[in-house]
Design an enzyme around this catalytic site. Structure first.
Site, PDB file in Angstrom:
ATOM      1  N   ARG A  28      -4.532  10.544   4.246  1.00 60.05           N
ATOM      2  CA  ARG A  28      -3.451  11.499   4.439  1.00 60.05           C
ATOM      3  C   ARG A  28      -2.395  11.411   3.338  1.00 60.05           C
ATOM      4  NH1 ARG A  28      -0.013  14.197   8.155  1.00 60.05           N
ATOM      5  NH2 ARG A  28       2.039  13.674   7.382  1.00 60.05           N
ATOM      6  N   LYS A  76       0.835  -1.205   0.000  1.00 56.31           N
ATOM      7  CA  LYS A  76       0.000   0.000   0.000  1.00 56.31           C
ATOM      8  C   LYS A  76       0.871   1.257   0.000  1.00 56.31           C
ATOM      9  CE  LYS A  76      -1.860   1.766   4.106  1.00 56.31           C
ATOM     10  NZ  LYS A  76      -1.631   3.215   4.201  1.00 56.31           N
ATOM     11  N   ASP A 120       4.431   0.196  11.839  1.00 56.14           N
ATOM     12  CA  ASP A 120       3.189  -0.388  11.319  1.00 56.14           C
ATOM     13  C   ASP A 120       2.984  -1.842  11.759  1.00 56.14           C
ATOM     14  OD1 ASP A 120       2.678   2.006  10.166  1.00 56.14           O
ATOM     15  OD2 ASP A 120       3.065   1.392   8.101  1.00 56.14           O
ATOM     16  N   ASP A 153      -4.534  12.640  12.441  1.00 58.61           N
ATOM     17  CA  ASP A 153      -5.393  11.489  12.200  1.00 58.61           C
ATOM     18  C   ASP A 153      -5.325  10.582  13.408  1.00 58.61           C
ATOM     19  OD1 ASP A 153      -3.104  10.024  12.002  1.00 58.61           O
ATOM     20  OD2 ASP A 153      -3.152   9.883   9.817  1.00 58.61           O
TER      21      ASP A 153
HETATM   22  C1  UD1 Z   1       4.604   6.549   6.112  1.00 56.71           C
HETATM   23  C2  UD1 Z   1       3.633   5.392   6.019  1.00 56.71           C
HETATM   24  C3  UD1 Z   1       3.271   4.879   7.393  1.00 56.71           C
HETATM   25  C4  UD1 Z   1       4.526   4.525   8.143  1.00 56.71           C
HETATM   26  C5  UD1 Z   1       5.498   5.696   8.164  1.00 56.71           C
HETATM   27  C6  UD1 Z   1       6.817   5.382   8.811  1.00 56.71           C
HETATM   28  C7  UD1 Z   1       2.376   5.857   4.019  1.00 56.71           C
HETATM   29  C8  UD1 Z   1       1.068   6.187   3.417  1.00 56.71           C
HETATM   30  N1  UD1 Z   1       2.424   5.828   5.351  1.00 56.71           N
HETATM   31  O1  UD1 Z   1       3.927   7.592   6.793  1.00 56.71           O
HETATM   32  O2  UD1 Z   1       2.423   3.749   7.254  1.00 56.71           O
HETATM   33  O3  UD1 Z   1       4.172   4.182   9.461  1.00 56.71           O
HETATM   34  O4  UD1 Z   1       5.769   6.132   6.817  1.00 56.71           O
HETATM   35  O5  UD1 Z   1       7.424   4.308   8.186  1.00 56.71           O
HETATM   36  O6  UD1 Z   1       3.352   5.590   3.332  1.00 56.71           O
HETATM   37  N2  UD1 Z   1       6.863  14.211  10.641  1.00 56.71           N
HETATM   38  C9  UD1 Z   1       6.924  15.533  10.974  1.00 56.71           C
HETATM   39  N3  UD1 Z   1       6.902  16.474   9.979  1.00 56.71           N
HETATM   40  C10 UD1 Z   1       6.808  16.130   8.668  1.00 56.71           C
HETATM   41  C11 UD1 Z   1       6.727  14.775   8.324  1.00 56.71           C
HETATM   42  C12 UD1 Z   1       6.769  13.826   9.340  1.00 56.71           C
HETATM   43  O7  UD1 Z   1       7.020  15.887  12.153  1.00 56.71           O
HETATM   44  O8  UD1 Z   1       6.787  17.030   7.825  1.00 56.71           O
HETATM   45  C13 UD1 Z   1       6.882  13.194  11.709  1.00 56.71           C
HETATM   46  C14 UD1 Z   1       5.544  12.493  11.836  1.00 56.71           C
HETATM   47  O9  UD1 Z   1       4.674  13.201  12.656  1.00 56.71           O
HETATM   48  C15 UD1 Z   1       5.951  11.185  12.437  1.00 56.71           C
HETATM   49  C16 UD1 Z   1       7.321  10.903  11.826  1.00 56.71           C
HETATM   50  O10 UD1 Z   1       7.788  12.172  11.367  1.00 56.71           O
HETATM   51  O11 UD1 Z   1       6.105  11.318  13.818  1.00 56.71           O
HETATM   52  C17 UD1 Z   1       7.307   9.892  10.705  1.00 56.71           C
HETATM   53  O12 UD1 Z   1       6.580  10.370   9.627  1.00 56.71           O
HETATM   54  P1  UD1 Z   1       6.845   9.928   8.123  1.00 56.71           P
HETATM   55  O13 UD1 Z   1       8.094   9.125   8.021  1.00 56.71           O
HETATM   56  O14 UD1 Z   1       6.729  11.148   7.291  1.00 56.71           O
HETATM   57  O15 UD1 Z   1       5.640   8.961   7.862  1.00 56.71           O
HETATM   58  P2  UD1 Z   1       4.498   9.080   6.767  1.00 56.71           P
HETATM   59  O16 UD1 Z   1       5.096   9.355   5.450  1.00 56.71           O
HETATM   60  O17 UD1 Z   1       3.420   9.972   7.278  1.00 56.71           O
END
Ligand code: UD1
Length: 416
Positions: free
Chosen positions: A89, A17, A302, A113
């Protein structure tokens, strides 16, 4: 479902996914028809298909199959509305490709979320480094470039998967070279990089913490197969261990799951590699295993709820530490309804294993929590009802039929 049966047999894992959604967004970078294979037939893919249609693409999804064709027009619309972004998201990942193609993008802010306060500051800071002007107004992120984007050096405070994807998909069409340091190394990021290279991008360091992108003038459509879903594969592995069963997980990549499979071995399972995946078998009750979630190749967040479920029926006590998402323990209160003994304190959860859980109605709060609750229900005495399974549909194909084929007593019921 009624708990108590061992899961025995074969199960086949589809495309990831978390990769497929980004690959679909990457198609926006090249006018013409991109073909994606091994796309999972899940709710989030349908939401992304709808989003791409609204941007002007023609998207065809084979009924019940895994091929998605995306025909991208020369001129795209550049707005992603709130009604879609709030459903998923990951819609934010069209931001990078839209700015790269249209010079502007308007994408609704995803907001928080069910698994916590997930920011977009790293997405914004990265695009700004490339010369994009980004503002938040009326609940939308408005991104615009006055002239061409320029490559830049970007050091990420945290190896954010989503931010890196947006930066990559913008940088491939920027002028000059972009270096992303402290980049995430997730298999899904590598998959996206490989697809971009197939479309004509120049990217060095794929799979490492430093990605170097040399911008090109134009990308072309491609045919690409999605990487296997390591989280779904890991969920089946945990299910085998919890039910003391024997499950052969096919079309999986054990190398993408090393840490989780190693934990299962520590819990007492036998894991054997097969020519197209791995086989997990378990005799007796698992031992408790400590887990600390970290960016790849660390233990994946995850799979954290599934491992809390495993520890809930294990022998001994385990500490589970969540380092990525602050709301991920919300499902623990549902698990407690099944008799699990879990105490949380900030980002730590102490799980004391009990010999038996007892069936009860519970509610899925997000996709992985939903999977964790189903696993718990499979080993609980009597009847467990998991409500709001649409969360599980977001990430698991054929979950219930696959469980039935492995011997679980489970059925899906529609409630008005
Ligand atoms: C993606 C995955 C999710 C997985 C995660 C980590 C998808 C759709 N989702 O989520 O299933 O658990 O990677 O492997 O691919 N953060 C910030 N600022 C930002 C971006 C992120 O503070 O601009 C923080 C988030 O709040 C979180 C952490 O960084 O605490 C990890 O986020 P990120 O690696 O970006 O995960 P996603 O891309 O949202």
């Amino acid at each position: 479902m009624v708990g108590g049966t061992r899961l025995v047999g074969d199960v086949t894992v589809g495309g990831a996914k978390n990769s497929a959604l980004k690959l679909m967004a990457a198609a926006l970078l090249a006018p013409g028809k991109t073909t994606l294979r091994r796309v999972p037939d899940i709710l989030d893919v349908r939401v992304m298909a709808e989003l791409l249609r609204r941007l002007g693409c023609e998207v065809t999804q084979e009924e019940g199959g895994s091929v998605v064709e995306i025909d991208v027009p020369e001129k795209l619309r550049h707005q992603a509305d709130y009604d879609l972004v709030r459903r998923m998201r990951a819609s934010i990942c069209v931001l990078g490709p839209l700015v790269a193609r249209c010079g502007q993008a308007e994408v609704a802010l995803p907001g928080g979320d069910a698994i916590g306060s997930r920011g977009v500051d790293l997405h914004v800071a990265g695009l700004e480094r490339l010369g994009v002007d980004v503002r938040a107004e009326h609940g939308y992120l408005l991104a615009r470039t006055s002239d061409a984007m320029r490559g830049a050096s970007i050091w990420l405070d945290f190896p954010s998967v989503g931010a890196t994807e947006n930066i990559l998909m913008a940088a491939v069409l920027a002028k000059g070279t972009t270096v992303i340091d402290n980049a995430p190394r997730e298999p899904e990021i590598q998959d996206l990089c490989r697809m971009l290279v197939g479309m004509g991008a120049v990217i060095d360091g794929i799979g490492s913490a430093t990605l170097e992108v040399t911008g090109v003038e134009r990308m072309h459509p491609v045919e690409h197969a999605t990487v296997s879903d390591r989280i779904v594969a890991g969920t089946w592995a945990v299910a085998a261990v919890m039910t003391q069963g024997e499950v052969r997980v096919r079309e999986a990549v054990p190398g993408h799951l090393e840490m989780a499979l190693d934990k299962l071995v520590t819990a007492g399972a036998r894991v054997e590699l097969t020519f197209d995946g791995f086989e997990v078998s378990m005799e007796g009750r698992p031992h408790a295993v400590d887990v600390v979630t970290l960016p790849y190749p660390g233990f994946p967040t995850d799979l954290q709820p599934q491992f809390i479920a495993l520890n809930a029926i294990a022998e001994g006590a385990a500490m589970v530490t969540e380092n990525l998402f602050d709301g991920r323990f919300r499902f623990v209160q549902e698990l407690r309804r099944l008799g699990a003994q879990v105490q949380t304190d900030g980002h730590h959860a102490l799980v004391r294993g009990v010999p038996r859980l007892s069936g009860a109605p519970v509610e899925a709060t997000d996709v992985r929590a939903g999977a964790g609750l189903v696993l718990a229900g499979l080993v609980a005495d009597g009847l467990t009802r998991v409500y709001d399974v649409s969360h599980i549909d977001r990430g698991y194909e054929r979950f219930v039929p696959d469980l039935q084929a492995l011997g679980a007593i489970i059925q899906r019921v529609e409630i008005d």
